[in-house]
Design a protein around this motif. Structure first.
Motif, PDB file in Angstrom:
ATOM      1  N   ALA A  83      13.121  -6.680  20.448  1.00  0.00           N
ATOM      2  CA  ALA A  83      14.123  -5.868  21.152  1.00  0.00           C
ATOM      3  C   ALA A  83      15.120  -5.269  20.163  1.00  0.00           C
ATOM      4  N   LYS A  84      15.559  -6.063  19.188  1.00  0.00           N
ATOM      5  CA  LYS A  84      16.492  -5.562  18.171  1.00  0.00           C
ATOM      6  C   LYS A  84      15.849  -4.460  17.345  1.00  0.00           C
ATOM      7  N   LYS A  85      14.585  -4.626  17.014  1.00  0.00           N
ATOM      8  CA  LYS A  85      13.870  -3.607  16.227  1.00  0.00           C
ATOM      9  C   LYS A  85      13.858  -2.266  16.964  1.00  0.00           C
ATOM     10  N   PHE A  86      13.534  -2.292  18.253  1.00  0.00           N
ATOM     11  CA  PHE A  86      13.445  -1.039  19.004  1.00  0.00           C
ATOM     12  C   PHE A  86      14.821  -0.397  19.181  1.00  0.00           C
ATOM     13  N   LYS A  87      15.861  -1.219  19.343  1.00  0.00           N
ATOM     14  CA  LYS A  87      17.204  -0.658  19.456  1.00  0.00           C
ATOM     15  C   LYS A  87      17.650  -0.062  18.127  1.00  0.00           C
ATOM     16  N   ARG A  88      17.385  -0.781  17.045  1.00  0.00           N
ATOM     17  CA  ARG A  88      17.795  -0.354  15.705  1.00  0.00           C
ATOM     18  C   ARG A  88      17.029   0.881  15.224  1.00  0.00           C
ATOM     19  N   ASP A 148      16.297   3.454  19.103  1.00  0.00           N
ATOM     20  CA  ASP A 148      17.290   3.669  20.155  1.00  0.00           C
ATOM     21  C   ASP A 148      16.673   3.491  21.539  1.00  0.00           C
ATOM     22  N   LEU A 149      15.826   2.473  21.652  1.00  0.00           N
ATOM     23  CA  LEU A 149      15.198   2.116  22.925  1.00  0.00           C
ATOM     24  C   LEU A 149      15.623   0.707  23.305  1.00  0.00           C
ATOM     25  N   THR A 150      15.904   0.492  24.570  1.00  0.00           N
ATOM     26  CA  THR A 150      16.391  -0.802  25.040  1.00  0.00           C
ATOM     27  C   THR A 150      15.335  -1.496  25.888  1.00  0.00           C
ATOM     28  N   SER A 193      14.358  -5.527  27.560  1.00  0.00           N
ATOM     29  CA  SER A 193      14.707  -6.929  27.785  1.00  0.00           C
ATOM     30  C   SER A 193      13.482  -7.793  27.486  1.00  0.00           C
ATOM     31  N   ASN A 194      13.703  -9.097  27.383  1.00  0.00           N
ATOM     32  CA  ASN A 194      12.592 -10.018  27.084  1.00  0.00           C
ATOM     33  C   ASN A 194      11.461  -9.904  28.102  1.00  0.00           C
ATOM     34  N   SER A 195      11.808  -9.602  29.354  1.00  0.00           N
ATOM     35  CA  SER A 195      10.780  -9.508  30.394  1.00  0.00           C
ATOM     36  C   SER A 195       9.917  -8.251  30.239  1.00  0.00           C
ATOM     37  N   GLN A 196      10.327  -7.351  29.355  1.00  0.00           N
ATOM     38  CA  GLN A 196       9.547  -6.140  29.079  1.00  0.00           C
ATOM     39  C   GLN A 196       8.767  -6.246  27.774  1.00  0.00           C
ATOM     40  N   ILE A 197       8.694  -7.437  27.207  1.00  0.00           N
ATOM     41  CA  ILE A 197       8.086  -7.639  25.888  1.00  0.00           C
ATOM     42  C   ILE A 197       7.068  -8.758  25.957  1.00  0.00           C
ATOM     43  N   MET A 198       5.924  -8.568  25.308  1.00  0.00           N
ATOM     44  CA  MET A 198       4.986  -9.669  25.153  1.00  0.00           C
ATOM     45  C   MET A 198       4.416  -9.641  23.745  1.00  0.00           C
ATOM     46  N   ILE A 199       4.069 -10.822  23.256  1.00  0.00           N
ATOM     47  CA  ILE A 199       3.511 -11.003  21.921  1.00  0.00           C
ATOM     48  C   ILE A 199       2.041 -11.372  22.071  1.00  0.00           C
ATOM     49  N   SER A 200       1.195 -10.773  21.235  1.00  0.00           N
ATOM     50  CA  SER A 200      -0.243 -11.033  21.319  1.00  0.00           C
ATOM     51  C   SER A 200      -0.817 -11.328  19.937  1.00  0.00           C
ATOM     52  N   THR A 201      -2.094 -11.699  19.948  1.00  0.00           N
ATOM     53  CA  THR A 201      -2.800 -11.950  18.699  1.00  0.00           C
ATOM     54  C   THR A 201      -3.268 -10.620  18.119  1.00  0.00           C
ATOM     55  N   GLY A 202      -2.311  -9.870  17.601  1.00  0.00           N
ATOM     56  CA  GLY A 202      -2.595  -8.560  17.031  1.00  0.00           C
ATOM     57  C   GLY A 202      -2.440  -7.446  18.046  1.00  0.00           C
ATOM     58  N   ALA A 203      -2.238  -6.228  17.526  1.00  0.00           N
ATOM     59  CA  ALA A 203      -2.086  -5.064  18.396  1.00  0.00           C
ATOM     60  C   ALA A 203      -3.349  -4.786  19.192  1.00  0.00           C
ATOM     61  N   LYS A 204      -4.508  -5.133  18.633  1.00  0.00           N
ATOM     62  CA  LYS A 204      -5.766  -4.893  19.345  1.00  0.00           C
ATOM     63  C   LYS A 204      -5.817  -5.681  20.649  1.00  0.00           C
ATOM     64  N   ALA A 222       8.439   7.418  24.314  1.00  0.00           N
ATOM     65  CA  ALA A 222       9.344   6.735  25.237  1.00  0.00           C
ATOM     66  C   ALA A 222      10.776   7.237  25.098  1.00  0.00           C
ATOM     67  N   ASN A 223      11.102   7.924  23.990  1.00  0.00           N
ATOM     68  CA  ASN A 223      12.433   8.490  23.783  1.00  0.00           C
ATOM     69  C   ASN A 223      12.653   9.802  24.530  1.00  0.00           C
ATOM     70  N   ILE A 224      11.586  10.436  24.999  1.00  0.00           N
ATOM     71  CA  ILE A 224      11.686  11.807  25.502  1.00  0.00           C
ATOM     72  C   ILE A 224      12.520  11.914  26.770  1.00  0.00           C
ATOM     73  N   SER A 225      12.316  11.001  27.718  1.00  0.00           N
ATOM     74  CA  SER A 225      13.032  11.073  28.991  1.00  0.00           C
ATOM     75  C   SER A 225      12.958   9.723  29.684  1.00  0.00           C
ATOM     76  N   ASN A 226      13.741   9.563  30.738  1.00  0.00           N
ATOM     77  CA  ASN A 226      13.662   8.337  31.534  1.00  0.00           C
ATOM     78  C   ASN A 226      12.271   8.177  32.141  1.00  0.00           C
ATOM     79  N   ASP A 227      11.689   9.304  32.548  1.00  0.00           N
ATOM     80  CA  ASP A 227      10.351   9.247  33.127  1.00  0.00           C
ATOM     81  C   ASP A 227       9.336   8.741  32.105  1.00  0.00           C
ATOM     82  N   SER A 228       9.368   9.293  30.886  1.00  0.00           N
ATOM     83  CA  SER A 228       8.400   8.859  29.872  1.00  0.00           C
ATOM     84  C   SER A 228       8.653   7.418  29.460  1.00  0.00           C
ATOM     85  N   TYR A 229       9.906   7.011  29.425  1.00  0.00           N
ATOM     86  CA  TYR A 229      10.227   5.609  29.122  1.00  0.00           C
ATOM     87  C   TYR A 229       9.572   4.679  30.151  1.00  0.00           C
ATOM     88  N   ASN A 230       9.660   5.057  31.416  1.00  0.00           N
ATOM     89  CA  ASN A 230       9.168   4.179  32.485  1.00  0.00           C
ATOM     90  C   ASN A 230       7.644   4.126  32.573  1.00  0.00           C
TER      91      ASN A 230
END
Length: 397
Positions: free
Chosen positions: A77-82, A85-87, A89-100, A219-227
């Motif tokens: 979350a800090k990385k995306f904000k820094r 400029d995207l916000t 929460s933890n409930s919007q994030i998941m960690i996996s065994t690689g991007a694949k 995801a930065n383009i608009s609220n619609d693209s973010y969602n």
């Protein structure tokens, strides 16, 4: 015995196949140059390695929550904000065994049998196979080399159908190195909104952006693209942590929840030690990233100059990632020692056989008149490999 029809239709990775053969040749004593690897040649930075050792010594070697530890989600979350400029929460994030695995999770979550996903062509070899594995249908949108192989609105409109569920964006791109600008992303965001599509944005090469342009996510383009966007990211490329197998996805809370549920029944949690190391990667000193990116830029510039000095090979200067697509069209139809070069696989095979240089056939990316080389290897290897390639083709100029 009857096997799964689905599994039998999955094509092996040409990238891994030719690289494996080249590695075996090298192991057997042949002076082989491998220009196919999709992983940085730098070691994982020391601060990250030290945290992994500490995690082992502290006993942080047990199961974690299936979707990842809170400390790493907070770092993401800090990385995306820094950086973006995207916000989230933890409930919007998941960690996996690689991007694949993140990609497989999202395809498994959003696709029903027959649903279509638009992917760029040339494409990363695993995109179509991952989609097919979950009974989806990959639909290819071919980008012209003169436009850096990118999507355009007419190309996208030509492949849309009532079954289209999502569009996949990869910027910077593997294998082309193309980077989408803000206006191009706005076009794709509007296309997704118009046709009510999910957007899957593979941003694993984000930091490898060489033209001093601020990186923009769709995801930065608009609220619609973010969602409607799920971003796929990870530490493998940026921090030279390919073997640590940590990727992450961010986006719509409901989709992330479903992806996490699927993961809980497949691989469960990612490696605990690697997760703690990834926290340090994202939160710690970023100097090593800048050093690596600067070195890759120098390597890119060297290759582009040398290849375009020939009269039979050519390439565009990629703005990102660490790959170059070399146009071999003028070599097609040539006969070498009785062997006709009909496509990029033929070219790659005879190149490996004759001069011991491994490149990746463009057929693996859906295009037959290109080969891909990676500059995620030492400058010494690059200079020797490029010299051998040029010497190999010079008789046909």
């Amino acid at each position: 015995m009857i096997f799964s029809k689905k599994s039998e239709k999955v094509l092996p990775s040409i990238t891994l196949e030719i690289t494996s053969r080249a590695k075996q040749m090298k192991k057997d004593g042949a002076d082989t140059i491998i220009l196919g690897a999709g992983e940085p040649d730098f070691n994982t930075p020391e601060n990250i390695r030290n945290i992994a050792i500490k995690a082992i010594n502290d006993g942080l070697t047990k199961y974690t929550p299936a979707s990842g530890i809170d400390e790493l989600k907070l770092a993401v979350a800090k990385k995306f904000k820094r950086d973006n400029d995207l916000t989230y929460s933890n409930s919007q994030i998941m960690i996996s065994t690689g991007a694949k695995q993140c990609l497989w999770n999202v395809f498994e979550t959003i696709l029903n049998p027959g649903d279509e996903v638009i992917i760029p062509k040339p494409y990363w070899v695993s995109y179509p196979e991952l989609i097919r594995l979950v009974d989806g249908v990959p639909v290819f949108a071919f980008g012209d080399e003169e436009n850096d192989f990118k999507y355009t609105r007419p190309i996208l409109e030509s492949v849309i159908s009532s079954k289209t569920k999502a569009i996949l964006i990869n910027t910077p791109n593997n294998p082309t190195g193309a980077v989408y600008g803000k206006d191009e992303l706005a076009m794709m965001a509007d296309f997704a909104r118009t046709h009510d599509l999910m957007v899957i944005s593979d941003e694993i090469y984000e930091k490898f952006n060489y033209e001093n342009e601020k990186y923009t996510s769709i995801a930065n383009i608009s609220n619609d693209s973010y969602n409607r966007t799920i971003i796929i990211q990870g530490v493998s490329k940026t921090y030279s942590m390919t073997g640590w197998r940590i990727g992450y996805a961010v986006g719509n809370e409901k989709i992330i929840s479903l992806m996490s549920s699927i993961q809980s029944h497949t691989t469960s949690n990612p490696n605990s030690i690697a997760q703690y190391a990834a926290v340090e990667a994202l939160n710690g000193d970023q100097t090593s990233v800048k050093v690596m990116v600067n070195e890759f830029k120098n390597r890119r510039d060297y290759i582009v100059e040398k290849i375009n000095d020939t009269n039979i090979l050519s390439c565009k200067k990629p703005k990102g990632a660490f790959y170059i697509m070399i146009n071999i069209s003028k070599m097609l139809g040539k006969v070498i020692d009785g062997y006709t070069i009909n496509n990029s696989i033929d070219f790659s095979n005879i190149l490996l056989e004759k001069v011991k240089v491994a490149v990746i056939p463009g057929d693996g990316f859906g295009v037959s008149n290109y080969v891909r080389i990676s500059y995620a290897t030492s400058m010494d290897n690059i200079k020797e490999g490029v010299k051998r390639i040029i010497n190999f083709v010079k008789d046909y100029e």
